[in-house]
Motif scaffolding. Structure first.
Motif, PDB file in Angstrom:
ATOM      1  N   ARG A   1      24.119  33.632  23.685  1.00 41.41           N
ATOM      2  CA  ARG A   1      25.328  32.828  23.473  1.00 41.41           C
ATOM      3  C   ARG A   1      26.615  33.645  23.465  1.00 41.41           C
ATOM      4  O   ARG A   1      27.575  33.282  22.800  1.00 41.41           O
ATOM      5  CB  ARG A   1      25.216  32.055  22.158  1.00 41.41           C
ATOM      6  CG  ARG A   1      24.225  30.934  22.202  1.00 41.41           C
ATOM      7  CD  ARG A   1      24.556  29.912  21.150  1.00 41.41           C
ATOM      8  NE  ARG A   1      23.595  28.830  21.131  1.00 41.41           N
ATOM      9  CZ  ARG A   1      23.743  27.703  21.814  1.00 41.41           C
ATOM     10  NH1 ARG A   1      24.801  27.507  22.546  1.00 41.41           N
ATOM     11  NH2 ARG A   1      22.829  26.770  21.746  1.00 41.41           N
ATOM     12  N   ARG A   2      26.662  34.714  24.212  1.00 37.01           N
ATOM     13  CA  ARG A   2      27.878  35.529  24.224  1.00 37.01           C
ATOM     14  C   ARG A   2      29.002  34.791  24.937  1.00 37.01           C
ATOM     15  O   ARG A   2      28.763  33.863  25.702  1.00 37.01           O
ATOM     16  CB  ARG A   2      27.615  36.884  24.889  1.00 37.01           C
ATOM     17  CG  ARG A   2      27.459  36.826  26.393  1.00 37.01           C
ATOM     18  CD  ARG A   2      27.263  38.217  26.966  1.00 37.01           C
ATOM     19  NE  ARG A   2      27.305  38.180  28.413  1.00 37.01           N
ATOM     20  CZ  ARG A   2      28.408  38.333  29.145  1.00 37.01           C
ATOM     21  NH1 ARG A   2      29.573  38.538  28.558  1.00 37.01           N
ATOM     22  NH2 ARG A   2      28.374  38.280  30.463  1.00 37.01           N
ATOM     23  N   LYS A   3      30.250  35.200  24.684  1.00 40.57           N
ATOM     24  CA  LYS A   3      31.367  34.562  25.385  1.00 40.57           C
ATOM     25  C   LYS A   3      31.490  35.203  26.762  1.00 40.57           C
ATOM     26  O   LYS A   3      31.282  36.399  26.932  1.00 40.57           O
ATOM     27  CB  LYS A   3      32.659  34.625  24.587  1.00 40.57           C
ATOM     28  CG  LYS A   3      33.309  35.957  24.444  1.00 40.57           C
ATOM     29  CD  LYS A   3      34.596  35.798  23.649  1.00 40.57           C
ATOM     30  CE  LYS A   3      35.395  37.083  23.685  1.00 40.57           C
ATOM     31  NZ  LYS A   3      36.686  36.950  23.032  1.00 40.57           N
TER      32      LYS A   3
ATOM     33  N   HIS B   1      32.726  29.727  25.696  1.00 44.50           N
ATOM     34  CA  HIS B   1      32.019  29.996  24.448  1.00 44.50           C
ATOM     35  C   HIS B   1      30.811  29.068  24.301  1.00 44.50           C
ATOM     36  O   HIS B   1      30.833  27.939  24.787  1.00 44.50           O
ATOM     37  CB  HIS B   1      32.935  29.766  23.234  1.00 44.50           C
ATOM     38  CG  HIS B   1      34.057  30.738  23.131  1.00 44.50           C
ATOM     39  ND1 HIS B   1      33.972  31.886  22.397  1.00 44.50           N
ATOM     40  CD2 HIS B   1      35.298  30.738  23.686  1.00 44.50           C
ATOM     41  CE1 HIS B   1      35.114  32.551  22.483  1.00 44.50           C
ATOM     42  NE2 HIS B   1      35.936  31.870  23.265  1.00 44.50           N
ATOM     43  N   ASN B   2      29.792  29.535  23.579  1.00 43.77           N
ATOM     44  CA  ASN B   2      28.633  28.745  23.150  1.00 43.77           C
ATOM     45  C   ASN B   2      27.785  28.159  24.270  1.00 43.77           C
ATOM     46  O   ASN B   2      27.045  27.217  24.030  1.00 43.77           O
ATOM     47  CB  ASN B   2      29.052  27.609  22.213  1.00 43.77           C
ATOM     48  CG  ASN B   2      29.330  28.100  20.826  1.00 43.77           C
ATOM     49  OD1 ASN B   2      29.108  29.264  20.511  1.00 43.77           O
ATOM     50  ND2 ASN B   2      29.835  27.223  19.989  1.00 43.77           N
ATOM     51  N   VAL B   3      27.866  28.670  25.470  1.00 43.40           N
ATOM     52  CA  VAL B   3      26.954  28.235  26.530  1.00 43.40           C
ATOM     53  C   VAL B   3      25.700  29.081  26.410  1.00 43.40           C
ATOM     54  O   VAL B   3      25.763  30.301  26.346  1.00 43.40           O
ATOM     55  CB  VAL B   3      27.606  28.384  27.923  1.00 43.40           C
ATOM     56  CG1 VAL B   3      26.587  28.160  29.019  1.00 43.40           C
ATOM     57  CG2 VAL B   3      28.742  27.392  28.057  1.00 43.40           C
ATOM     58  N   HIS B   4      24.562  28.403  26.360  1.00 48.85           N
ATOM     59  CA  HIS B   4      23.293  29.099  26.133  1.00 48.85           C
ATOM     60  C   HIS B   4      22.614  29.417  27.467  1.00 48.85           C
ATOM     61  O   HIS B   4      22.176  28.518  28.172  1.00 48.85           O
ATOM     62  CB  HIS B   4      22.377  28.230  25.269  1.00 48.85           C
ATOM     63  CG  HIS B   4      21.119  28.931  24.876  1.00 48.85           C
ATOM     64  ND1 HIS B   4      19.957  28.781  25.580  1.00 48.85           N
ATOM     65  CD2 HIS B   4      20.847  29.794  23.871  1.00 48.85           C
ATOM     66  CE1 HIS B   4      19.011  29.516  25.024  1.00 48.85           C
ATOM     67  NE2 HIS B   4      19.537  30.136  23.977  1.00 48.85           N
TER      68      HIS B   4
ATOM     69  N   GLU C   1      21.676  37.634  33.371  1.00 45.53           N
ATOM     70  CA  GLU C   1      22.163  36.257  33.240  1.00 45.53           C
ATOM     71  C   GLU C   1      22.011  35.514  34.562  1.00 45.53           C
ATOM     72  O   GLU C   1      21.585  34.362  34.592  1.00 45.53           O
ATOM     73  CB  GLU C   1      23.626  36.244  32.800  1.00 45.53           C
ATOM     74  CG  GLU C   1      23.829  36.613  31.364  1.00 45.53           C
ATOM     75  CD  GLU C   1      25.282  36.721  30.981  1.00 45.53           C
ATOM     76  OE1 GLU C   1      25.607  36.277  29.868  1.00 45.53           O
ATOM     77  OE2 GLU C   1      26.088  37.246  31.762  1.00 45.53           O
TER      78      GLU C   1
ATOM     79  N   ASP D   1      26.859  22.716  23.673  1.00 47.20           N
ATOM     80  CA  ASP D   1      27.845  23.086  22.664  1.00 47.20           C
ATOM     81  C   ASP D   1      29.022  23.873  23.240  1.00 47.20           C
ATOM     82  O   ASP D   1      29.840  24.395  22.497  1.00 47.20           O
ATOM     83  CB  ASP D   1      27.186  23.943  21.573  1.00 47.20           C
ATOM     84  CG  ASP D   1      26.120  23.181  20.818  1.00 47.20           C
ATOM     85  OD1 ASP D   1      26.283  21.953  20.682  1.00 47.20           O
ATOM     86  OD2 ASP D   1      25.133  23.803  20.379  1.00 47.20           O
ATOM     87  N   GLY D   2      29.104  23.972  24.547  1.00 44.86           N
ATOM     88  CA  GLY D   2      30.091  24.834  25.178  1.00 44.86           C
ATOM     89  C   GLY D   2      31.511  24.310  25.109  1.00 44.86           C
ATOM     90  O   GLY D   2      31.759  23.107  25.062  1.00 44.86           O
TER      91      GLY D   2
END
Length: 166
Positions: free
Chosen positions: A87-89, A69-72, A43, A56-57
């Protein structure tokens, strides 16, 4: 002395990776916090290539811990079977007092916690999060109208100054 270069702010040595520009349009920003992220190696490598999306985070407080959540963050191209899911938390690193304050305030109706920017500071990945309240449609139109009016007055003033000089 701050370095000047692509993606770096002049004053604090940040190397910006991603920004959620629409958040300031969609929400009233009440309070901002800078926090660290718990990341895997792939990452970090993907972020150093400047690849991430905060669109979308959101942040959720769960069991006394803050989670993003939802950070790509896309998979690292040279990664192997150790690669991460996009997209893991991810756990956020905040002080206990800040987490408690965010938890209480986010329980209010209409309040949420959104990420504003993702950057490197001193070699460490940081995310700027904000306690925000959603704007209504008329609020968004009013904000756009104010910006447009401000822009028009600035143009008129600069045009008048140019005419004065000539």
């Amino acid at each position: 002395m701050a370095t000047k270069g692509k993606g770096k702010d002049k004053n604090d040595g940040r190397k910006l990776v991603a920004q959620h520009k629409k958040a300031r349009h969609d929400y009233h920003i009440l309070d901002t916090y800078e926090c660290g992220l718990v990341l895997t190696g792939t990452e970090v490598k993907s972020l150093r290539q400047g690849r991430a999306s905060l669109v979308d985070g959101f942040v959720q407080i769960d069991g006394g811990e803050a989670w993003l959540h939802n950070v790509h963050i896309p998979e690292y191209a040279q990664g192997t079977w150790t690669n991460h899911s996009a997209r893991r938390k991810r756990k956020l690193l905040l002080h206990r007092v800040e987490i408690d304050k965010l938890e209480v305030k986010s329980q209010d109706s209409g309040h949420t916690i959104v990420p504003l920017s993702l950057y490197f500071k001193g070699g460490r990945a940081k995310v700027e999060i904000a306690l925000a309240k959603g704007k209504k449609e008329w609020d968004k139109r009013q904000t756009l109208r104010e910006q447009q009016d401000r822009r028009e007055t600035d143009r008129a003033i600069s045009a008048a100054r140019r005419r004065q000089r000539a």
